[in-house]
Scaffold this active site. Structure first.
Site: not given
Ligand code: ZN
Length: 186
Positions: A46, A51, A88-89, A130-131, A134
């Site tokens: 995701g 991000q 998380c990226l 999670h998204e 963000h």
């Molecule tokens: Zn993340």
């Protein structure tokens, strides 16, 4: 179409609430395309627009071989919870146990402005939460209890990428390996 650099923890854009999308135009479709391409290259499960430095309420996912995207989401969550590792990226190479609702129903819009509802359990539910976090400037470390957060922060401070940011003031370009986040990079 272009792969964009992924912003890492420490970048202010990650703790800033994103704005509602108003124009469902060509630029928005380009953003969805860039997000999807960047997520797949990472690779991740995701990715949210902040991000890649874009403060808009847009995210994409790639879970169980299904690509999706959602704009201006609102969430309904189950009382039933799940435990499990989450990555998380924006925190390369790290995963942490993060409590989440077991089921999530997300309502929003697709890139053409049509209303859509997405319902998921387990990893998809985790991803939707999670998204959406963000988009509100909330990170997964904010979802941990104080003890878990403390030990997560210790690992983050010890990671090589965080050292580059805090000591040298640079945003390193990280090539996330498929193994590093166990397919859990969100
Ligand atoms: Zn993340």
């Amino acid at each position: 179409m272009a792969i964009q650099p992924i912003r890492l923890f420490g970048d202010p854009v990650l703790v800033t609430p994103a704005s509602e999308v108003v124009d469902f135009d060509k630029e928005l479709r380009q953003l969805v395309s860039d997000l999807t391409e960047t997520m797949q290259a990472a690779p991740g499960a995701g990715l949210a627009a902040p991000q890649i430095g874009v403060p808009l309420r847009v995210f994409v996912w790639d879970i169980d071989d299904e690509l999706g995207h959602l704009i201006n989401p609102t969430l309904d969550l189950s009382d039933e919870m799940q435990d499990g590792e989450e990555g998380c990226l924006s925190f390369p190479d790290l995963t942490f146990n993060t409590p989440r609702a077991f089921r999530a129903v997300a309502k929003g819009f697709n890139m053409y402005g049509d209303p859509v509802t997405v319902e998921g359990t387990e990893l998809l539910a985790r991803c939707l939460q999670h998204e959406t976090d963000h988009l509100n400037g909330v990170l997964f470390i904010d979802r941990m209890n104080s003890e878990e957060r403390k030990s997560a922060m210790k690992e983050i401070r010890e990671s090589s990428w965080f050292g580059l940011i805090t000591e040298k003031g640079i945003q390193p370009t990280i090539k996330v390996s498929p193994h590093s986040t166990f397919g859990l990079g969100l």
